[in-house]
Design a protein around this motif. Structure first.
Motif, PDB file in Angstrom:
ATOM      1  N   GLU A   1     -18.130 -53.707  97.496  1.00  0.00           N
ATOM      2  CA  GLU A   1     -17.925 -53.870  98.939  1.00  0.00           C
ATOM      3  C   GLU A   1     -17.369 -52.601  99.576  1.00  0.00           C
ATOM      4  N   ASP A   2     -16.508 -51.869  98.852  1.00  0.00           N
ATOM      5  CA  ASP A   2     -15.892 -50.675  99.439  1.00  0.00           C
ATOM      6  C   ASP A   2     -16.812 -49.444  99.387  1.00  0.00           C
ATOM      7  N   ASP A   3     -17.982 -49.586  98.770  1.00  0.00           N
ATOM      8  CA  ASP A   3     -18.989 -48.521  98.777  1.00  0.00           C
ATOM      9  C   ASP A   3     -19.849 -48.723 100.019  1.00  0.00           C
ATOM     10  N   ARG A   4     -19.734 -47.819 100.988  1.00  0.00           N
ATOM     11  CA  ARG A   4     -20.402 -48.002 102.276  1.00  0.00           C
ATOM     12  C   ARG A   4     -21.771 -47.338 102.348  1.00  0.00           C
ATOM     13  N   THR A   5     -22.265 -46.812 101.229  1.00  0.00           N
ATOM     14  CA  THR A   5     -23.589 -46.189 101.250  1.00  0.00           C
ATOM     15  C   THR A   5     -24.664 -47.264 101.422  1.00  0.00           C
TER      16      THR A   5
ATOM     17  N   THR B   1     -18.223 -45.244 109.469  1.00  0.00           N
ATOM     18  CA  THR B   1     -17.839 -46.125 110.571  1.00  0.00           C
ATOM     19  C   THR B   1     -18.838 -47.245 110.800  1.00  0.00           C
ATOM     20  N   SER B   2     -20.038 -47.159 110.227  1.00  0.00           N
ATOM     21  CA  SER B   2     -21.052 -48.180 110.415  1.00  0.00           C
ATOM     22  C   SER B   2     -21.200 -49.010 109.154  1.00  0.00           C
ATOM     23  N   SER B   3     -21.766 -50.190 109.311  1.00  0.00           N
ATOM     24  CA  SER B   3     -22.065 -51.015 108.147  1.00  0.00           C
ATOM     25  C   SER B   3     -23.170 -50.343 107.349  1.00  0.00           C
ATOM     26  N   PRO B   4     -23.281 -50.635 106.045  1.00  0.00           N
ATOM     27  CA  PRO B   4     -24.350 -50.028 105.246  1.00  0.00           C
ATOM     28  C   PRO B   4     -25.733 -50.280 105.831  1.00  0.00           C
ATOM     29  N   ARG B   5     -26.000 -51.487 106.325  1.00  0.00           N
ATOM     30  CA  ARG B   5     -27.339 -51.801 106.840  1.00  0.00           C
ATOM     31  C   ARG B   5     -27.643 -51.027 108.124  1.00  0.00           C
ATOM     32  N   GLU B   6     -26.623 -50.745 108.935  1.00  0.00           N
ATOM     33  CA  GLU B   6     -26.852 -49.951 110.142  1.00  0.00           C
ATOM     34  C   GLU B   6     -27.003 -48.474 109.807  1.00  0.00           C
ATOM     35  N   SER B   7     -26.295 -48.025 108.773  1.00  0.00           N
ATOM     36  CA  SER B   7     -26.491 -46.643 108.320  1.00  0.00           C
ATOM     37  C   SER B   7     -27.908 -46.443 107.799  1.00  0.00           C
ATOM     38  N   ALA B   8     -28.472 -47.496 107.206  1.00  0.00           N
ATOM     39  CA  ALA B   8     -29.840 -47.412 106.697  1.00  0.00           C
ATOM     40  C   ALA B   8     -30.852 -47.262 107.827  1.00  0.00           C
ATOM     41  N   ALA B   9     -30.485 -47.676 109.029  1.00  0.00           N
ATOM     42  CA  ALA B   9     -31.416 -47.647 110.161  1.00  0.00           C
ATOM     43  C   ALA B   9     -31.247 -46.396 111.016  1.00  0.00           C
ATOM     44  N   ASN B  10     -30.708 -45.318 110.436  1.00  0.00           N
ATOM     45  CA  ASN B  10     -30.577 -44.091 111.216  1.00  0.00           C
ATOM     46  C   ASN B  10     -31.864 -43.266 111.128  1.00  0.00           C
ATOM     47  N   SER B  11     -31.816 -42.029 111.587  1.00  0.00           N
ATOM     48  CA  SER B  11     -33.033 -41.213 111.683  1.00  0.00           C
ATOM     49  C   SER B  11     -33.549 -40.728 110.331  1.00  0.00           C
ATOM     50  N   THR B  12     -32.757 -40.893 109.270  1.00  0.00           N
ATOM     51  CA  THR B  12     -33.224 -40.546 107.924  1.00  0.00           C
ATOM     52  C   THR B  12     -33.202 -41.763 107.008  1.00  0.00           C
ATOM     53  N   LEU B  13     -33.216 -42.957 107.618  1.00  0.00           N
ATOM     54  CA  LEU B  13     -33.257 -44.226 106.881  1.00  0.00           C
ATOM     55  C   LEU B  13     -32.133 -44.343 105.856  1.00  0.00           C
ATOM     56  N   GLY B  14     -30.990 -43.741 106.179  1.00  0.00           N
ATOM     57  CA  GLY B  14     -29.819 -43.866 105.323  1.00  0.00           C
ATOM     58  C   GLY B  14     -29.765 -42.901 104.156  1.00  0.00           C
ATOM     59  N   PHE B  15     -30.806 -42.088 103.985  1.00  0.00           N
ATOM     60  CA  PHE B  15     -30.808 -41.054 102.950  1.00  0.00           C
ATOM     61  C   PHE B  15     -30.272 -39.762 103.563  1.00  0.00           C
ATOM     62  N   GLN B  16     -29.835 -38.852 102.713  1.00  0.00           N
ATOM     63  CA  GLN B  16     -29.348 -37.586 103.260  1.00  0.00           C
ATOM     64  C   GLN B  16     -30.472 -36.808 103.935  1.00  0.00           C
ATOM     65  N   LYS B  17     -31.686 -36.913 103.386  1.00  0.00           N
ATOM     66  CA  LYS B  17     -32.843 -36.231 103.973  1.00  0.00           C
ATOM     67  C   LYS B  17     -34.089 -37.065 103.773  1.00  0.00           C
ATOM     68  N   LEU B  18     -35.002 -36.981 104.735  1.00  0.00           N
ATOM     69  CA  LEU B  18     -36.370 -37.433 104.564  1.00  0.00           C
ATOM     70  C   LEU B  18     -37.226 -36.187 104.353  1.00  0.00           C
ATOM     71  N   LEU B  19     -37.900 -36.096 103.219  1.00  0.00           N
ATOM     72  CA  LEU B  19     -38.704 -34.927 102.887  1.00  0.00           C
ATOM     73  C   LEU B  19     -40.165 -35.324 102.737  1.00  0.00           C
ATOM     74  N   ALA B  20     -41.057 -34.506 103.264  1.00  0.00           N
ATOM     75  CA  ALA B  20     -42.487 -34.740 103.119  1.00  0.00           C
ATOM     76  C   ALA B  20     -43.100 -33.645 102.258  1.00  0.00           C
ATOM     77  N   LEU B  21     -43.943 -34.048 101.332  1.00  0.00           N
ATOM     78  CA  LEU B  21     -44.653 -33.123 100.463  1.00  0.00           C
ATOM     79  C   LEU B  21     -45.950 -32.709 101.150  1.00  0.00           C
ATOM     80  N   SER B  22     -46.054 -31.442 101.502  1.00  0.00           N
ATOM     81  CA  SER B  22     -47.237 -30.973 102.225  1.00  0.00           C
ATOM     82  C   SER B  22     -47.415 -29.484 101.989  1.00  0.00           C
ATOM     83  N   HIS B  23     -48.671 -29.044 101.960  1.00  0.00           N
ATOM     84  CA  HIS B  23     -48.959 -27.626 101.720  1.00  0.00           C
ATOM     85  C   HIS B  23     -49.253 -26.840 102.987  1.00  0.00           C
ATOM     86  N   LYS B  24     -49.678 -27.556 104.048  1.00  0.00           N
ATOM     87  CA  LYS B  24     -50.020 -26.836 105.267  1.00  0.00           C
ATOM     88  C   LYS B  24     -50.113 -27.827 106.423  1.00  0.00           C
TER      89      LYS B  24
END
Length: 356
Positions: free
Chosen positions: A176-180, A47-70
């Motif tokens: 254009e029809d790819d909304r990712t 429902t959102s434009s691709p650029r607005e989807s990019a500005a969500n809480s995971t920057l438009g990716f399915q997940k934001l992952l951090a590499l950390s041991h502790k």
């Protein structure tokens, strides 16, 4: 028929053990994931434009992952910056890699003339990256963005990422029809690095204005001369990866993760980022870079005894206790308005300019 009492006792003991194990597993995951933002935004790509989807809480990716041991000053700073800017990271638990495994990985290809091997700390970090990418594959994520736990970014990251979405889509020819937000016609989307070459004969880059970009003369890093000579002030560009190094923050697609793990499991190079860059250069991976970077690593003051964990593992010295760095402001290169330093110290903290 009545069962003997010892059978009932065994069943009770088994149930207790299962509950304890599940509790331990739950505590292991809950102590690391996720780093939730109180400003969480959920944006539907349908429902959102691709650029607005990019500005969500995971920057438009399915997940934001951090590499950390502790948990440490690194993860606490990451959480503070994420909360301030409305991002949500998860930190999957890392398996323990034994010294025997690390030494075996270091020795891959040692019998070949001119072969390069990673030092111990670099090998350990390399294996950790591979473990996290295996987690991405097992989870069947379509796209993820992976950061190291000492990463930093600008307070204006969501404005920056909208521009990244517009220009990565244009550069890679997303329909254009790819909304990712970024399409998926890439294996690696390298947004956090410590430099990438710009040449006259590279594939035509996509240059775009971004007034939040660090001025060239304030930039610190070995690739500064390429920005000075090849890129208009106040602009970034989307380009092919040429000698890109440092994996402070990079996106991977599902197919990208499935390519990287078998290719980079062969070792035989100085470090994970160097090997990744070589595979990008050789077109074994389709790697897209935004230059200059949007993500960089935050460093506590060296005069307080800070040495990176990788350098410690490589035998380049011993770092002070983590407690030394909790309340002392460090620096982040090339980030004008640091999210970490604003969250922790209510201040900016850009590293002094340099050519290295």
């Amino acid at each position: 028929m009545l069962r003997p009492n010892w059978v009932n006792r065994n069943v009770i003991v088994a149930i207790i053990l299962v509950v304890v194990v599940l509790g331990l597993l739950q505590s292991r995951y809950s102590s690391y994931t996720p780093l939730r933002s109180p400003h969480k935004v959920t944006t539907s790509q349908s429902t959102s434009s691709p650029r607005e989807s990019a500005a969500n809480s995971t920057l438009g990716f399915q997940k934001l992952l951090a590499l950390s041991h502790k948990p440490s000053w690194r993860t606490r700073g990451l959480e503070a910056a994420a909360n301030l800017t409305g991002l949500e990271f998860s930190i999957p638990p890392q398996p323990h890699n034994s010294e025997e495994l690390i030494k075996a990985f270091q020795s891959i290809g040692a019998d070949k003339e001119g072969a390069k091997q990673p030092a111990s700390g670099s090998a350990k970090a390399w294996l950790s990256h591979l473990d996290l990418l295996k987690y991405v594959i097992a989870s069947d994520f379509e796209t993820v963005f992976i950061v190291e736990d000492d990463v930093d970014w600008d307070l204006r990251i969501k404005d920056q990422i909208r521009l990244v979405s517009d220009n990565v889509r244009a550069y890679t020819g997303v329909k254009e029809d790819d909304r990712t937000p970024y399409g998926t016609n890439w294996d690696v989307l390298w947004l956090g690095h410590c430099g990438s070459i710009i040449t006259d004969d590279m594939p035509t880059p996509r240059v775009y204005p971004d007034d939040s970009r660090c001025e060239t003369e304030l930039y610190s890093g070995w690739s500064k001369r390429f920005l000075r000579e090849k890129l208009t002030e106040g602009h970034r560009q989307v380009q092919a990866s040429l000698m890109t190094v440092c994996t402070f923050g990079f996106g991977v697609t599902r197919q990208g993760a499935r390519k990287i793990v078998p290719q980079l499991s062969r070792g035989a190079d100085e470090a994970f980022d160097v090997a990744l860059s070589a595979h990008c250069r050789d077109k074994k991976l389709n790697c897209v870079v935004v230059n200059p970077q949007l993500f960089n690593h935050y460093e506590p003051p060296a005069d307080k005894g800070y040495i990176s964990a990788v350098h410690v593992g490589d035998g380049q010295g011993e770092a002070s206790s983590d407690s030394e760095f909790e309340h002392t402001k460090g620096t982040t290169g090339n980030i004008m308005k640091s999210a970490r330093c604003e969250a922790l110290f209510h201040d900016v903290c850009m590293r002094p300019p340099s050519e290295i």
